[in-house]
Write a protein that holds these residues in place. Structure first.
Motif, short mmCIF file in Angstrom:
data_model
loop_
_atom_site.label_atom_id
_atom_site.label_comp_id
_atom_site.label_asym_id
_atom_site.label_seq_id
_atom_site.Cartn_x
_atom_site.Cartn_y
_atom_site.Cartn_z
N GLN A 39 0.88 -1.17 0.00
CA GLN A 39 0.00 0.00 0.00
C GLN A 39 0.91 1.22 0.00
O GLN A 39 1.82 1.31 0.83
CB GLN A 39 -0.88 -0.01 1.24
N HIS A 40 0.67 2.10 -0.95
CA HIS A 40 1.59 3.21 -1.18
C HIS A 40 0.82 4.52 -1.11
O HIS A 40 0.01 4.82 -1.98
CB HIS A 40 2.25 3.00 -2.56
N SER A 41 1.06 5.27 -0.04
CA SER A 41 0.37 6.55 0.15
C SER A 41 1.14 7.65 -0.56
O SER A 41 1.71 8.53 0.08
CB SER A 41 0.26 6.86 1.65
N MET A 45 -3.19 7.56 -3.11
CA MET A 45 -3.02 6.26 -2.48
C MET A 45 -3.33 5.16 -3.50
O MET A 45 -4.31 5.24 -4.21
CB MET A 45 -3.94 6.14 -1.27
N HIS A 46 -2.47 4.16 -3.56
CA HIS A 46 -2.71 3.04 -4.47
C HIS A 46 -2.03 1.79 -3.91
O HIS A 46 -1.38 1.85 -2.86
CB HIS A 46 -2.17 3.38 -5.88
N TYR A 47 -2.22 0.71 -4.61
CA TYR A 47 -1.57 -0.55 -4.23
C TYR A 47 -0.61 -0.94 -5.34
O TYR A 47 -0.91 -0.78 -6.52
CB TYR A 47 -2.62 -1.64 -4.03
N ASP A 48 0.57 -1.44 -4.95
CA ASP A 48 1.52 -1.94 -5.93
C ASP A 48 1.54 -3.46 -5.85
O ASP A 48 1.80 -4.03 -4.79
CB ASP A 48 2.90 -1.35 -5.66
N PHE A 49 1.23 -4.05 -6.97
CA PHE A 49 1.13 -5.51 -7.06
C PHE A 49 2.40 -6.02 -7.75
O PHE A 49 2.73 -5.56 -8.84
CB PHE A 49 -0.12 -5.85 -7.88
#
Ligand code: MN
Length: 172
Positions: A39-41, A45-49
């Motif tokens: 989880q990258h704020s 904010m997003h998620y890195d897969f």
């Protein structure tokens, strides 16, 4: 394996200023392939897969994060390959640096391509399967994380650059 794979990763970062791991390819990895969702704020904010494959972490930014609902297709925008060590990275990327903001590990575990029944014994065959899927623009994988479990498709959209992350219907 060549470090050149991580040139884009390195060129975007100043390792004097960011606590992120340096561009290194690990040696002697064995056993199942690893995945991580961070989880990258950042500005947004997003998620890195990220999927371990071929010495690096193949990466996508998933604005809404993965969904366990097969009807819920999640946009996944490819980003540069990250070093394997990034899988355990948590910290704050300082202001002014690429991706400034806090990174936490939201989920991690092992994964395997669905087509490859022998993945536990044959890591190389599994990686080959993943590379082919990435080239084709269609990859089917099973994730075994704490939060995210089950089979997912990663599909490149007909428009080209973007991918979709879609849960397959299964017991999860
Ligand atoms: Mn990110």
């Amino acid at each position: 394996m060549a470090k050149g794979k991580l040139n884009e990763y390195s060129s975007k970062r100043s390792f004097k200023a960011t606590p992120e791991p340096a561009a290194q390819i690990p040696e002697g990895r064995s056993g199942p392939l690893l995945f991580v969702i961070q989880q990258h704020s950042a500005t947004r904010m997003h998620y890195d897969f990220r999927l371990e494959c071929d010495g690096v972490l193949k990466s996508w930014a998933v604005p809404k994060g993965p969904s366990l609902d097969p009807a819920d297709k999640r946009l996944a925008v490819p980003t540069e390959d990250h070093p394997f060590d990034y899988a355990s990275f948590e910290g704050v990327i300082p202001p002014g640096q690429y991706g400034a903001g806090e990174v936490i590990v939201w989920d991690c575990g092992v994964y395997s391509p669905d087509e490859n029944a022998a993945w536990v014994e044959d890591r190389e065959a599994a990686e080959e399967q993943v590379l082919q899927g990435l080239k084709k623009g269609k990859l089917s994988i099973t994730l075994r994380g704490e939060k995210v479990k089950g089979s997912f498709a990663l599909v490149r959209t007909s428009r080209g650059k973007d991918w979709l992350l879609i849960k397959h219907k299964d017991r999860f």
